[in-house]
Motif scaffolding. Structure first.
Motif, PDB file in Angstrom:
ATOM      1  N   VAL A 113      11.953 -10.331  54.431  1.00 32.52           N
ATOM      2  CA  VAL A 113      11.554  -9.030  54.468  1.00 32.52           C
ATOM      3  C   VAL A 113      12.644  -7.956  54.261  1.00 32.52           C
ATOM      4  CG1 VAL A 113      10.055  -7.286  55.803  1.00 32.52           C
ATOM      5  CG2 VAL A 113       9.806  -9.715  56.187  1.00 32.52           C
ATOM      6  N   VAL A 114      13.675  -7.964  55.103  1.00 28.97           N
ATOM      7  CA  VAL A 114      14.474  -6.856  55.021  1.00 28.97           C
ATOM      8  C   VAL A 114      15.647  -6.959  53.856  1.00 28.97           C
ATOM      9  CG1 VAL A 114      16.438  -5.428  56.008  1.00 28.97           C
ATOM     10  CG2 VAL A 114      14.459  -6.159  57.559  1.00 28.97           C
ATOM     11  N   GLY A 115      15.984  -8.332  53.672  1.00 31.21           N
ATOM     12  CA  GLY A 115      16.845  -8.387  52.433  1.00 31.21           C
ATOM     13  C   GLY A 115      16.153  -8.422  51.046  1.00 31.21           C
ATOM     14  N   LEU A 116      14.791  -8.747  51.157  1.00 36.94           N
ATOM     15  CA  LEU A 116      14.066  -8.734  50.032  1.00 36.94           C
ATOM     16  C   LEU A 116      13.928  -7.152  49.603  1.00 36.94           C
ATOM     17  CD1 LEU A 116      10.810 -10.565  48.680  1.00 36.94           C
ATOM     18  CD2 LEU A 116      10.808  -8.056  49.255  1.00 36.94           C
ATOM     19  N   ALA A 117      13.548  -6.259  50.715  1.00 38.34           N
ATOM     20  CA  ALA A 117      13.317  -5.046  50.820  1.00 38.34           C
ATOM     21  C   ALA A 117      14.537  -4.091  50.112  1.00 38.34           C
ATOM     22  CB  ALA A 117      12.985  -4.312  51.811  1.00 38.34           C
ATOM     23  N   LEU A 118      15.626  -4.560  50.665  1.00 38.57           N
ATOM     24  CA  LEU A 118      16.831  -3.925  50.099  1.00 38.57           C
ATOM     25  C   LEU A 118      17.176  -4.341  48.655  1.00 38.57           C
ATOM     26  CD1 LEU A 118      19.379  -4.449  53.190  1.00 38.57           C
ATOM     27  CD2 LEU A 118      18.106  -2.397  52.523  1.00 38.57           C
ATOM     28  N   CYS A 119      17.045  -5.426  48.312  1.00 40.14           N
ATOM     29  CA  CYS A 119      16.872  -5.758  46.792  1.00 40.14           C
ATOM     30  C   CYS A 119      16.176  -4.806  45.829  1.00 40.14           C
ATOM     31  CB  CYS A 119      16.804  -7.289  46.574  1.00 40.14           C
ATOM     32  SG  CYS A 119      18.024  -8.376  47.165  1.00 40.14           S
ATOM     33  N   CYS A 120      14.820  -4.879  46.458  1.00 41.07           N
ATOM     34  CA  CYS A 120      13.740  -3.845  45.680  1.00 41.07           C
ATOM     35  C   CYS A 120      14.206  -2.611  45.724  1.00 41.07           C
ATOM     36  CB  CYS A 120      12.390  -3.933  46.443  1.00 41.07           C
ATOM     37  SG  CYS A 120      11.635  -5.629  46.231  1.00 41.07           S
ATOM     38  N   ARG A 121      14.947  -2.016  46.421  1.00 38.86           N
ATOM     39  CA  ARG A 121      15.583  -0.571  46.593  1.00 38.86           C
ATOM     40  C   ARG A 121      16.484  -0.433  45.578  1.00 38.86           C
ATOM     41  NH1 ARG A 121      19.731   2.026  49.029  1.00 38.86           N
ATOM     42  NH2 ARG A 121      19.597   4.091  49.771  1.00 38.86           N
ATOM     43  N   GLU A 122      17.426  -1.496  45.547  1.00 36.57           N
ATOM     44  CA  GLU A 122      18.703  -1.363  44.521  1.00 36.57           C
ATOM     45  C   GLU A 122      17.906  -1.483  43.289  1.00 36.57           C
ATOM     46  OE1 GLU A 122      21.830  -0.747  45.163  1.00 36.57           O
ATOM     47  OE2 GLU A 122      21.434  -0.646  47.050  1.00 36.57           O
ATOM     48  N   ALA A 123      17.004  -2.406  42.756  1.00 36.65           N
ATOM     49  CA  ALA A 123      16.429  -2.358  41.681  1.00 36.65           C
ATOM     50  C   ALA A 123      15.864  -1.003  41.328  1.00 36.65           C
ATOM     51  CB  ALA A 123      15.357  -3.514  41.588  1.00 36.65           C
ATOM     52  N   VAL A 124      14.916  -0.398  42.340  1.00 34.55           N
ATOM     53  CA  VAL A 124      14.351   0.650  41.743  1.00 34.55           C
ATOM     54  C   VAL A 124      15.048   1.757  41.475  1.00 34.55           C
ATOM     55  CG1 VAL A 124      12.698   2.546  42.993  1.00 34.55           C
ATOM     56  CG2 VAL A 124      12.156   0.003  43.008  1.00 34.55           C
ATOM     57  N   ILE A 125      16.174   1.888  42.471  1.00 32.93           N
ATOM     58  CA  ILE A 125      17.265   3.107  41.952  1.00 32.93           C
ATOM     59  C   ILE A 125      17.769   2.944  40.647  1.00 32.93           C
ATOM     60  CG2 ILE A 125      19.573   3.816  42.743  1.00 32.93           C
ATOM     61  CD1 ILE A 125      19.006   3.041  45.602  1.00 32.93           C
ATOM     62  N   ARG A 126      18.011   1.710  39.907  1.00 28.40           N
ATOM     63  CA  ARG A 126      18.636   1.358  38.622  1.00 28.40           C
ATOM     64  C   ARG A 126      17.442   1.557  37.681  1.00 28.40           C
ATOM     65  NH1 ARG A 126      21.430  -0.779  42.372  1.00 28.40           N
ATOM     66  NH2 ARG A 126      23.475  -1.076  42.308  1.00 28.40           N
ATOM     67  N   MET A 127      16.186   1.237  37.848  1.00 26.28           N
ATOM     68  CA  MET A 127      15.247   1.160  37.265  1.00 26.28           C
ATOM     69  C   MET A 127      14.377   2.469  36.703  1.00 26.28           C
ATOM     70  SD  MET A 127      13.101  -2.210  37.959  1.00 26.28           S
ATOM     71  CE  MET A 127      13.823  -3.976  37.730  1.00 26.28           C
ATOM     72  N   ARG A 128      14.344   3.484  37.866  1.00 27.47           N
ATOM     73  CA  ARG A 128      13.652   4.613  37.967  1.00 27.47           C
ATOM     74  C   ARG A 128      14.166   5.690  36.938  1.00 27.47           C
ATOM     75  NH1 ARG A 128      14.006   7.146  43.733  1.00 27.47           N
ATOM     76  NH2 ARG A 128      15.982   7.372  42.837  1.00 27.47           N
ATOM     77  N   GLY A 129      15.388   5.538  36.472  1.00 24.57           N
ATOM     78  CA  GLY A 129      15.779   6.557  35.402  1.00 24.57           C
ATOM     79  C   GLY A 129      15.815   6.071  33.985  1.00 24.57           C
ATOM     80  N   SER A 130      15.464   4.695  33.815  1.00 28.19           N
ATOM     81  CA  SER A 130      15.374   4.088  32.605  1.00 28.19           C
ATOM     82  C   SER A 130      14.108   4.294  31.762  1.00 28.19           C
ATOM     83  CB  SER A 130      15.580   2.694  32.988  1.00 28.19           C
ATOM     84  OG  SER A 130      15.311   1.814  31.544  1.00 28.19           O
ATOM     85  N   ASP A 131      14.239   4.057  30.415  1.00 26.11           N
ATOM     86  CA  ASP A 131      13.103   4.329  29.742  1.00 26.11           C
ATOM     87  C   ASP A 131      12.655   2.887  29.254  1.00 26.11           C
ATOM     88  OD1 ASP A 131      15.085   4.024  27.808  1.00 26.11           O
ATOM     89  OD2 ASP A 131      14.627   5.780  26.610  1.00 26.11           O
ATOM     90  N   ARG A 132      13.130   1.938  29.532  1.00 29.60           N
ATOM     91  CA  ARG A 132      12.846   0.607  29.099  1.00 29.60           C
ATOM     92  C   ARG A 132      11.481   0.377  29.455  1.00 29.60           C
ATOM     93  NH1 ARG A 132      16.894  -2.953  27.979  1.00 29.60           N
ATOM     94  NH2 ARG A 132      15.295  -4.895  27.938  1.00 29.60           N
ATOM     95  N   PRO A 133      10.501  -0.298  28.617  1.00 30.18           N
ATOM     96  CA  PRO A 133       9.155  -0.725  28.866  1.00 30.18           C
ATOM     97  C   PRO A 133       8.984  -1.846  29.568  1.00 30.18           C
ATOM     98  CG  PRO A 133       9.719  -1.317  26.609  1.00 30.18           C
ATOM     99  CD  PRO A 133      11.153  -0.895  27.196  1.00 30.18           C
ATOM    100  N   ASP A 134      10.146  -2.747  30.054  1.00 29.72           N
ATOM    101  CA  ASP A 134       9.797  -3.858  30.531  1.00 29.72           C
ATOM    102  C   ASP A 134      10.314  -4.033  31.951  1.00 29.72           C
ATOM    103  OD1 ASP A 134      12.408  -3.609  29.843  1.00 29.72           O
ATOM    104  OD2 ASP A 134      12.538  -5.544  28.805  1.00 29.72           O
TER     105      ASP A 134
END
Length: 247
Positions: A113-134
């Motif tokens: 749970v916590v480890g998965l959530a931390l990975c999601c957090r890191e991913a969202v931080i990187r993806m949020r400012g991207s304009d990639r459609p995928d």
């Protein structure tokens, strides 16, 4: 520009099958998180790596926040993040509920749970400012989240139910950024995780009793993951798909 996919638990079982399914596409790089077996990780990298589709393995215990940071730092060095597959997970030995200790609860929840959530957090931080459609995140849950795993590992089942809830909430929160978040509930899948539960042959014992008459394979799950990451699933988010042979 190269698209990078991070796969936790990426060198065994479902994670390795996902890596094999995603590898070999020019312009796509893979970062495979693993814990423990260096030889297996190196062998998989040697099998999948190509000059135009690099594959790298990074030692990472997702239960350790510092390890999660190192995993995503390796992804940053390879290129912009397009996808995350959270396949890392722990399963303790089968036992009755009253035998589950506080220490075991802490271990299971820290990774699943916590480890998965931390990975999601890191991913969202990187993806949020991207304009990639995928941009997409796929979390590996379990059919145990619905069935409860009584007499075996209620702690594991509870952790996977948390994954389903996290998937739904996160998907609705980040949808406005164009980031898709889904999860998959595998059923009886023939991987080595059953050995961690103390019954290596569990999939062979239970497989014939499944509605489709067999246990699933890691490749069965990997196909669904690949679809959820693909443009074919561009309008799919906030949902959990059963890959459980009708269970």
């Amino acid at each position: 520009m190269q698209a990078v996919y991070v796969i936790t638990g990426g060198t065994r079982g479902i994670g390795a099958a996902v890596a094999r399914r995603l590898a070999g596409v020019p312009g796509r790089g893979l970062i495979l998180g693993y814990r423990g077996n260096v030889e297996r990780a190196e062998a998989l990298v040697a099998q999948l790596h190509r000059a135009d589709s690099p594959v790298r393995a990074v030692a990472c215990d997702v239960g350790d926040p510092a390890g999660v940071g190192e995993l995503f730092a390796a992804a940053d060095a390879l290129g912009p993040l397009a996808g995350l597959v959270n396949s890392a997970g722990v399963l303790e030995r089968q036992c009755a509920f009253e035998e589950i200790t506080a220490e075991r609860w802490a271990r299971v929840l820290a990774v699943n749970v916590v480890g998965l959530a931390l990975c999601c957090r890191e991913a969202v931080i990187r993806m949020r400012g991207s304009d990639r459609p995928d941009r997409a995140i796929v979390n590996i849950s379990s059919k145990a989240a619905q069935l409860g795993a009584p007499g075996e590992y209620v702690d594991y089942a509870a952790s996977k139910a948390a994954v389903d809830t996290l998937t739904r909430g996160l998907a609705l929160e980040v949808a406005r950024y164009g980031i898709r978040v889904t999860s998959i509930r595998p059923g009886i899948i023939d991987t080595e995780i059953h050995a961690s539960g103390g019954e290596p042959g569990r999939a062979h014992r239970l497989g014939p009793d499944q509605p489709l008459g067999r246990a699933g394979t890691a490749e069965d799950v990997a196909g669904a993951v690949a679809w959820l990451l693909s443009p074919d699933a561009a309008y799919v988010t906030g949902t959990t798909i059963d890959v459980a042979g009708g269970r």
